[in-house]
Design a protein around this motif. Structure first.
Motif, PDB file in Angstrom:
ATOM      1  N   ILE A 130     -11.863  13.031  -1.260  1.00 17.57           N
ATOM      2  CA  ILE A 130     -10.821  12.435  -2.102  1.00 17.57           C
ATOM      3  C   ILE A 130      -9.638  12.017  -1.236  1.00 17.57           C
ATOM      4  O   ILE A 130      -9.091  10.926  -1.400  1.00 17.57           O
ATOM      5  CB  ILE A 130     -10.363  13.419  -3.205  1.00 17.57           C
ATOM      6  N   TYR A 131      -9.258  12.855  -0.305  1.00 18.50           N
ATOM      7  CA  TYR A 131      -8.152  12.527   0.595  1.00 18.50           C
ATOM      8  C   TYR A 131      -8.456  11.251   1.384  1.00 18.50           C
ATOM      9  O   TYR A 131      -7.605  10.387   1.541  1.00 18.50           O
ATOM     10  CB  TYR A 131      -7.871  13.693   1.542  1.00 18.50           C
ATOM     11  N   ARG A 132      -9.701  11.129   1.845  1.00 18.30           N
ATOM     12  CA  ARG A 132     -10.120   9.929   2.583  1.00 18.30           C
ATOM     13  C   ARG A 132      -9.940   8.675   1.727  1.00 18.30           C
ATOM     14  O   ARG A 132      -9.453   7.653   2.196  1.00 18.30           O
ATOM     15  CB  ARG A 132     -11.580  10.075   3.008  1.00 18.30           C
ATOM     16  N   ARG A 133     -10.318   8.745   0.446  1.00 18.46           N
ATOM     17  CA  ARG A 133     -10.144   7.604  -0.473  1.00 18.46           C
ATOM     18  C   ARG A 133      -8.670   7.262  -0.659  1.00 18.46           C
ATOM     19  O   ARG A 133      -8.301   6.094  -0.707  1.00 18.46           O
ATOM     20  CB  ARG A 133     -10.772   7.905  -1.830  1.00 18.46           C
ATOM     21  N   ILE A 134      -7.843   8.286  -0.779  1.00 19.58           N
ATOM     22  CA  ILE A 134      -6.400   8.058  -0.942  1.00 19.58           C
ATOM     23  C   ILE A 134      -5.844   7.335   0.276  1.00 19.58           C
ATOM     24  O   ILE A 134      -5.107   6.349   0.156  1.00 19.58           O
ATOM     25  CB  ILE A 134      -5.654   9.390  -1.178  1.00 19.58           C
ATOM     26  N   VAL A 135      -6.207   7.796   1.468  1.00 20.79           N
ATOM     27  CA  VAL A 135      -5.736   7.179   2.711  1.00 20.79           C
ATOM     28  C   VAL A 135      -6.220   5.734   2.807  1.00 20.79           C
ATOM     29  O   VAL A 135      -5.453   4.838   3.170  1.00 20.79           O
ATOM     30  CB  VAL A 135      -6.187   8.010   3.935  1.00 20.79           C
ATOM     31  N   GLU A 136      -7.485   5.500   2.463  1.00 20.86           N
ATOM     32  CA  GLU A 136      -8.026   4.131   2.496  1.00 20.86           C
ATOM     33  C   GLU A 136      -7.276   3.226   1.530  1.00 20.86           C
ATOM     34  O   GLU A 136      -6.945   2.083   1.862  1.00 20.86           O
ATOM     35  CB  GLU A 136      -9.517   4.142   2.165  1.00 20.86           C
TER      36      GLU A 136
END
Length: 60
Positions: free
Chosen positions: A47-53
């Motif tokens: 989820i964090y990766r999606r937020i950063v993207e």
């Protein structure tokens, strides 16, 4: 990376405000409870990766 063994019910303290408690272990699944102040965001890595993207896309 720090590797810590804990049993169900035991807690890991990140600092005085963040605590991670092992709630259960079933096979390969470990359930954690995380206590942190509201101003600290806690996300699963995917989820964090999606937020950063998404933030990168929005920035331009």
């Amino acid at each position: 990376m720090l590797v810590i063994g804990r049993e169900v019910g035991e807690v890991i303290a990140i600092d005085e405000h963040i605590k991670v408690k092992v709630l259960s272990v079933e096979g390969n699944v470990v359930r954690f409870g995380i206590s942190a102040p509201r101003e600290i965001e806690v996300h699963r890595a995917e989820i964090y990766r999606r937020i950063v993207e998404q933030l990168a896309k929005d920035a331009g």
